[in-house]
Design a protein around this motif. Structure first.
Motif, PDB file in Angstrom:
ATOM      1  N   LYS A  74       0.937  -1.315  -0.043  1.00 50.06           N
ATOM      2  CA  LYS A  74       0.197  -0.110  -0.062  1.00 50.06           C
ATOM      3  C   LYS A  74       1.086   1.177  -0.085  1.00 50.06           C
ATOM      4  N   TYR A  75       0.403   2.374  -0.632  1.00 47.67           N
ATOM      5  CA  TYR A  75       1.031   3.622  -0.771  1.00 47.67           C
ATOM      6  C   TYR A  75       0.406   4.550  -0.049  1.00 47.67           C
ATOM      7  N   HIS A  76       1.009   5.453   1.012  1.00 45.45           N
ATOM      8  CA  HIS A  76       0.522   6.432   1.768  1.00 45.45           C
ATOM      9  C   HIS A  76       1.463   7.755   1.260  1.00 45.45           C
ATOM     10  N   SER A  77       0.603   8.655   0.907  1.00 44.20           N
ATOM     11  CA  SER A  77       1.461   9.868   0.335  1.00 44.20           C
ATOM     12  C   SER A  77       2.573  10.307   1.360  1.00 44.20           C
ATOM     13  N   ASP A  78       2.146  10.341   2.738  1.00 47.57           N
ATOM     14  CA  ASP A  78       2.813  11.258   3.584  1.00 47.57           C
ATOM     15  C   ASP A  78       3.604   9.972   4.354  1.00 47.57           C
ATOM     16  N   LEU A  79       4.882   9.615   3.876  1.00 49.06           N
ATOM     17  CA  LEU A  79       5.720   8.678   4.614  1.00 49.06           C
ATOM     18  C   LEU A  79       6.124   9.076   5.962  1.00 49.06           C
ATOM     19  N   SER A  80       6.080  10.292   6.488  1.00 48.99           N
ATOM     20  CA  SER A  80       6.464  10.868   7.676  1.00 48.99           C
ATOM     21  C   SER A  80       5.406  10.299   8.828  1.00 48.99           C
ATOM     22  N   ARG A  81       4.150  10.015   8.287  1.00 43.35           N
ATOM     23  CA  ARG A  81       3.106   9.551   9.309  1.00 43.35           C
ATOM     24  C   ARG A  81       2.833   8.082   9.209  1.00 43.35           C
ATOM     25  N   GLY A  82       3.783   7.510   8.568  1.00 45.69           N
ATOM     26  CA  GLY A  82       3.936   5.931   8.508  1.00 45.69           C
ATOM     27  C   GLY A  82       4.660   5.193   9.507  1.00 45.69           C
ATOM     28  N   ASN A  83       4.453   3.992   9.503  1.00 46.34           N
ATOM     29  CA  ASN A  83       5.158   3.094  10.689  1.00 46.34           C
ATOM     30  C   ASN A  83       6.527   2.266   9.854  1.00 46.34           C
ATOM     31  N   ILE A  84       7.370   2.301  10.590  1.00 50.65           N
ATOM     32  CA  ILE A  84       8.531   1.719   9.945  1.00 50.65           C
ATOM     33  C   ILE A  84       9.030   0.720  10.695  1.00 50.65           C
ATOM     34  N   GLY A  85       9.484  -0.685  10.266  1.00 46.22           N
ATOM     35  CA  GLY A  85      10.139  -1.792  10.979  1.00 46.22           C
ATOM     36  C   GLY A  85      11.571  -1.519  10.964  1.00 46.22           C
ATOM     37  N   TRP A  86      12.078  -2.027  12.162  1.00 44.83           N
ATOM     38  CA  TRP A  86      13.388  -1.896  12.176  1.00 44.83           C
ATOM     39  C   TRP A  86      14.050  -3.444  12.708  1.00 44.83           C
ATOM     40  N   ILE A  87      14.967  -3.886  11.831  1.00 40.32           N
ATOM     41  CA  ILE A  87      15.545  -5.179  11.985  1.00 40.32           C
ATOM     42  C   ILE A  87      16.867  -4.849  12.136  1.00 40.32           C
ATOM     43  N   GLN A  88      17.507  -5.608  13.366  1.00 35.83           N
ATOM     44  CA  GLN A  88      18.778  -5.772  13.060  1.00 35.83           C
ATOM     45  C   GLN A  88      19.529  -7.213  13.797  1.00 35.83           C
ATOM     46  N   GLY A  89      20.800  -7.336  13.350  1.00 37.11           N
ATOM     47  CA  GLY A  89      21.168  -8.926  13.468  1.00 37.11           C
ATOM     48  C   GLY A  89      21.467  -8.823  15.124  1.00 37.11           C
ATOM     49  N   HIS A  90      21.759 -10.061  15.882  1.00 42.80           N
ATOM     50  CA  HIS A  90      21.908 -10.279  17.002  1.00 42.80           C
ATOM     51  C   HIS A  90      23.333  -9.721  17.311  1.00 42.80           C
ATOM     52  N   LYS A  91      24.109  -9.697  16.448  1.00 41.41           N
ATOM     53  CA  LYS A  91      25.800  -9.179  16.654  1.00 41.41           C
ATOM     54  C   LYS A  91      25.625  -7.654  16.814  1.00 41.41           C
ATOM     55  N   VAL A  92      24.829  -7.036  16.345  1.00 40.47           N
ATOM     56  CA  VAL A  92      25.064  -5.562  16.223  1.00 40.47           C
ATOM     57  C   VAL A  92      24.783  -4.949  17.575  1.00 40.47           C
ATOM     58  N   GLN A  93      24.065  -5.391  18.471  1.00 43.03           N
ATOM     59  CA  GLN A  93      23.815  -5.318  19.747  1.00 43.03           C
ATOM     60  C   GLN A  93      23.689  -3.613  19.962  1.00 43.03           C
ATOM     61  N   ASN A  94      24.587  -2.820  20.548  1.00 38.36           N
ATOM     62  CA  ASN A  94      24.531  -1.652  20.657  1.00 38.36           C
ATOM     63  C   ASN A  94      25.530  -0.843  19.847  1.00 38.36           C
ATOM     64  N   ASP A  95      25.828  -1.323  18.778  1.00 35.75           N
ATOM     65  CA  ASP A  95      26.653  -0.460  17.792  1.00 35.75           C
ATOM     66  C   ASP A  95      26.125   0.918  17.845  1.00 35.75           C
ATOM     67  N   SER A  96      27.055   1.914  18.041  1.00 37.90           N
ATOM     68  CA  SER A  96      26.930   3.161  17.953  1.00 37.90           C
ATOM     69  C   SER A  96      26.119   3.671  16.788  1.00 37.90           C
ATOM     70  N   ARG A  97      26.552   3.194  15.530  1.00 32.85           N
ATOM     71  CA  ARG A  97      25.935   3.586  14.199  1.00 32.85           C
ATOM     72  C   ARG A  97      24.612   3.128  14.061  1.00 32.85           C
ATOM     73  N   ALA A  98      24.391   1.983  14.534  1.00 32.13           N
ATOM     74  CA  ALA A  98      22.991   1.426  14.583  1.00 32.13           C
ATOM     75  C   ALA A  98      22.198   2.207  15.509  1.00 32.13           C
ATOM     76  N   VAL A  99      22.498   2.439  16.658  1.00 30.56           N
ATOM     77  CA  VAL A  99      21.893   3.122  17.836  1.00 30.56           C
ATOM     78  C   VAL A  99      21.309   4.700  17.207  1.00 30.56           C
ATOM     79  N   LYS A 100      22.248   5.353  16.580  1.00 29.97           N
ATOM     80  CA  LYS A 100      22.138   6.671  16.201  1.00 29.97           C
ATOM     81  C   LYS A 100      21.024   6.601  15.125  1.00 29.97           C
ATOM     82  N   LEU A 101      21.305   5.827  13.929  1.00 28.75           N
ATOM     83  CA  LEU A 101      20.183   5.420  12.811  1.00 28.75           C
ATOM     84  C   LEU A 101      18.924   5.186  13.431  1.00 28.75           C
ATOM     85  N   ARG A 102      18.762   4.130  14.340  1.00 29.98           N
ATOM     86  CA  ARG A 102      17.527   3.813  14.904  1.00 29.98           C
ATOM     87  C   ARG A 102      16.871   5.045  15.473  1.00 29.98           C
ATOM     88  N   HIS A 103      17.518   5.878  16.498  1.00 28.08           N
ATOM     89  CA  HIS A 103      16.902   6.981  17.091  1.00 28.08           C
ATOM     90  C   HIS A 103      16.675   7.959  15.982  1.00 28.08           C
TER      91      HIS A 103
END
Length: 277
Positions: free
Chosen positions: A146-175
């Protein structure tokens, strides 16, 4: 590629995945054996092993020349053009704490490309099936992105590998993603998020270095539902990759989601640099 093989594999997978899923449902909140299996805190239960045994046995009986790779058993059989990927309990950590968010996933690959994906969510009795070139179905009903015109009002799924843990780059991107969308979801059961995207329940997925037996069924679900899967450079993703960094969404959202992810990566890199000064 033999279509009759894929059809037979589909029939087998639908049958055995329901059987494995019912084991998980019957044991939910009642299982006994729980073990930590690695230094990252991932766990394994008796259900993982029981479900896996049933699935592998069924595949080996019907397709003895095919190779299988499963979450717990590792690689079974000789190398082949046909490779089965089995995650008997995707979301084991959720299962272990009594959170009813988990699935069983079976994928058939042909020459490193997914041609069949079957995902079963036993607590809701939702069966997702996708065959290359035939679309994506949930309980026999076709589903499309489905396409919604305003992506900022959408819901995004985040998936990371077990080994990523609290890798600083991943944490910052997630935030960064968390504050730019209506909701940033982290379910610890990746196949559910891929299926939600294929159904149109969420608007995109950002995957950070997460490769495993649960990945390729989901990718096929999304592509066959009309979605796209690209890497962080915007290149269309195909084949298999040990360290994937991916974006999945409706084709019309590609440029916007890719831009936001790139902005998040740049901001995270700049903050990391500043911290080192």
């Amino acid at each position: 590629m033999d279509q009759s093989t894929i059809q037979k594999a589909k029939e087998l997978s639908v049958q055995v995945i329901r059987e494995a899923g019912q084991i998980a449902k019957s044991k939910f909140d009642r299982f006994v054996d729980l073990k930590t299996k690695d230094e990252y805190g991932d766990v394994i239960t008796e259900v993982d092993l029981l479900a896996e045994k049933i699935i592998i046995h069924a595949i080996r009986e019907v397709f003895p020349s095919h190779q299988i790779h499963s979450e717990e058993a590792g690689t079974v059989g000789s190398e082949s053009d046909w490779l089965w990927l089995v995650d008997p309990l995707d979301g084991t950590n959720n299962f272990a704490i009594g959170l009813a968010v988990f699935t069983t996933s079976i994928t058939l690959m042909y020459r490193r490309e997914p041609v069949l994906g079957v995902v079963y969510e036993p607590m809701t009795d939702r069966l997702f099936v996708s065959v290359l070139g035939e679309g994506t179905f949930c309980n026999n009903r076709p589903h499309h992105m489905k396409y919604h015109s305003d992506l900022s009002r959408g819901n995004i799924g985040w998936i990371q590998g077990h080994k990523v843990q609290n890798d600083s780059r991943a944490v910052k991107l997630r935030h960064f993603l968390d504050i730019r969308f209506k909701r940033m979801m982290r379910l610890w059961a990746p196949t559910i998020q891929w299926c939600m995207l294929a159904k149109g329940d969420i608007d995109g997925i950002v995957l950070y270095n997460s490769e495993g037996d649960d990945l390729y069924s989901g990718i096929l679900m999304v592509k066959e539902a009309g979605g796209i899967v690209v890497d962080f450079e915007g290149r269309s993703f195909s084949g298999m990759c040990e360290e994937p960094y991916l974006i999945a969404c409706h084709p019309n959202h590609r440029d916007d989601l890719l831009r936001i992810v790139r902005e998040g990566l740049v901001e995270g890199a700049n903050e990391s640099t500043n911290c080192l000064r």
